[in-house]
Scaffold this active site. Sequence first.
Site, PDB file in Angstrom:
ATOM      1  N   SER A   1      52.620  39.229  55.907  1.00 46.96           N
ATOM      2  CA  SER A   1      51.177  39.158  56.153  1.00 46.96           C
ATOM      3  C   SER A   1      50.630  39.967  57.311  1.00 46.96           C
ATOM      4  CB  SER A   1      50.753  37.707  56.340  1.00 46.96           C
ATOM      5  OG  SER A   1      50.642  37.107  55.074  1.00 46.96           O
TER       6      SER A   1
ATOM      7  N   LYS B   1      43.480  36.350  64.240  1.00 50.05           N
ATOM      8  CA  LYS B   1      43.545  35.696  62.939  1.00 50.05           C
ATOM      9  C   LYS B   1      43.162  34.230  63.092  1.00 50.05           C
ATOM     10  CE  LYS B   1      46.708  35.229  58.975  1.00 50.05           C
ATOM     11  NZ  LYS B   1      48.053  35.554  58.459  1.00 50.05           N
TER      12      LYS B   1
ATOM     13  N   SER C   1      48.206  38.136  54.259  1.00 53.91           N
ATOM     14  CA  SER C   1      47.062  37.279  54.484  1.00 53.91           C
ATOM     15  C   SER C   1      46.236  37.653  55.708  1.00 53.91           C
ATOM     16  CB  SER C   1      47.523  35.831  54.619  1.00 53.91           C
ATOM     17  OG  SER C   1      48.370  35.687  55.757  1.00 53.91           O
TER      18      SER C   1
HETATM   19  N1  GLN Z   1      51.949  36.948  50.605  1.00 60.92           N
HETATM   20  C1  GLN Z   1      52.999  36.059  51.004  1.00 60.92           C
HETATM   21  C2  GLN Z   1      52.615  34.644  50.610  1.00 60.92           C
HETATM   22  O1  GLN Z   1      51.625  34.506  49.993  1.00 60.92           O
HETATM   23  C3  GLN Z   1      53.228  36.153  52.496  1.00 60.92           C
HETATM   24  C4  GLN Z   1      52.171  35.532  53.285  1.00 60.92           C
HETATM   25  C5  GLN Z   1      52.382  35.576  54.758  1.00 60.92           C
HETATM   26  O2  GLN Z   1      53.168  36.373  55.270  1.00 60.92           O
HETATM   27  N2  GLN Z   1      51.709  34.677  55.453  1.00 60.92           N
HETATM   28  O3  GLN Z   1      53.275  33.706  50.904  1.00 60.92           O
END
Ligand code: GLN
Length: 477
Positions: free
Chosen positions: A163, A64, A139
Amino acid sequence: MSLCDLTVHEVLDLIKSGEVSAKEVRESVLARIEKVESRVCSYITMTPELDSDGAFHGLPLALKDNICTRGVRTTCGSRILEHFVPPYDATVVTRLKAQGIGIVGKTNMDEFAMGSSCENSAFFPTRNPWDLDRVPGGSSGGSAAAVAAGEAMWALGSDTGGSVRQPASFCGVVGLKPTYGRVSRYGLVAFASSLDQIGPITRDVLDSAILLSVIAGHDPLDSTSAPVPVPDYVQDVRRDVKGLKVGLVREYLGQGTEDGVRSCILKAVEVLTDLGAHVEEVSLPHTAYALDAYYLIAPAEASSNLARYDGVKYGYRAEGAVGLLDMYQRTRREGFGEEVKRRIMLGTYALSSGYYDAYYLRAQKVRTLIRMDFQKAFSEYDVLLGPTAPTVAFRAGERTSDPLSMYLSDVCTIPINLAGIPAVSIPCGFSGGLPVGLQIIGKPFSEAIILRAAYAFESSTDHHKNRPALTGEGGEA
Ligand code: GLN
């Protein structure tokens, strides 16, 4: 199936017996990237010069793009870091390299890991390999899509509120969020420091155990990494689940959960029961407040962490500014996308004098109640079960104009981050041709137990063996 569709442990066996060479596997992955990347769009930066030394023969991993790589740009999916080249490797990267795991590229993500669909990337959206009109989740959507499409043998993502698990669920692969402190965050670009954890995304549970073994353990460079011994995850995974006490979380199957998802989870319960586990319903009564608490705590921490992007030391700097304040303002206005700006504003507001007690402090108290829900449940059960996400992958564009509907896709994953505990998402069926993820949640540092339950389920089902048609031999690809 091509070599790039196998699991890491399968190809390691083939390499050991001399049936294939590591080079053939690496070439198979590169050929797949060549074939499908223009449609899936998993990668922001390719780094295909794979080192073949070490235990894992350079088997290609997708990283990532919020995990720092020395000499390779690390964008975080943001304009503000578009040309940022870290002068050091994250601890997980050092560990991957020490084991001979090759990094094939840096994957696309929602900007600063804020999002659930990869549509908040400043560069381009990633597509779901099971249906190119749908999102891969986020994400860590690029990492999950790459593994699902055979564009990498395995991947790392980061999980602040879901994410790793939610994109794994959407893409039909395995995603593990370790206990807070299990894996070093040194070199992971900070989003919400009390929630962030790096985790493996793989094609099956054994690969997840293997990759966790590589990255887990104390790191003196991260003060929040825990000095807790690392068990032998690979060995432990094969033990059975007879007599395991399992709680099925009632609240995660409530309103908002699609019927197709619910029926896959209930079938999974039957499978585990047949294997000798005792499954009962359990309630986590504060679940309804988790999303609200998270959307105060995570933005509050983000607003503080992202203050460093001011155009002075590194990253993007706006041109033509008149004076320092103007430079700060232009840099941040031009460098950050909509969602990141929204979070910075929400977080700054929640922390500001006069509102701190009403918002941030109260959210922290709710966080404690959520953690106590889990503590209570774990006094009776070894693991908890539920869906990873309430729906299957949604259509691209469907939720971009409504942040709240986007936030809702993490209702079942966010409580786990607030409590700091581990959870894994594994494929447990399909609804309307799209993968459904089963989430298995454990006590702090019980990764070995949740992986064991996951492995037992996986070993008696075939869901993880499906590959998207996009990549099939003789198929569209
Ligand atoms: N979708 C969640 C957010 O937007 C979690 C994102 C994540 O785990 N980085 O904060």
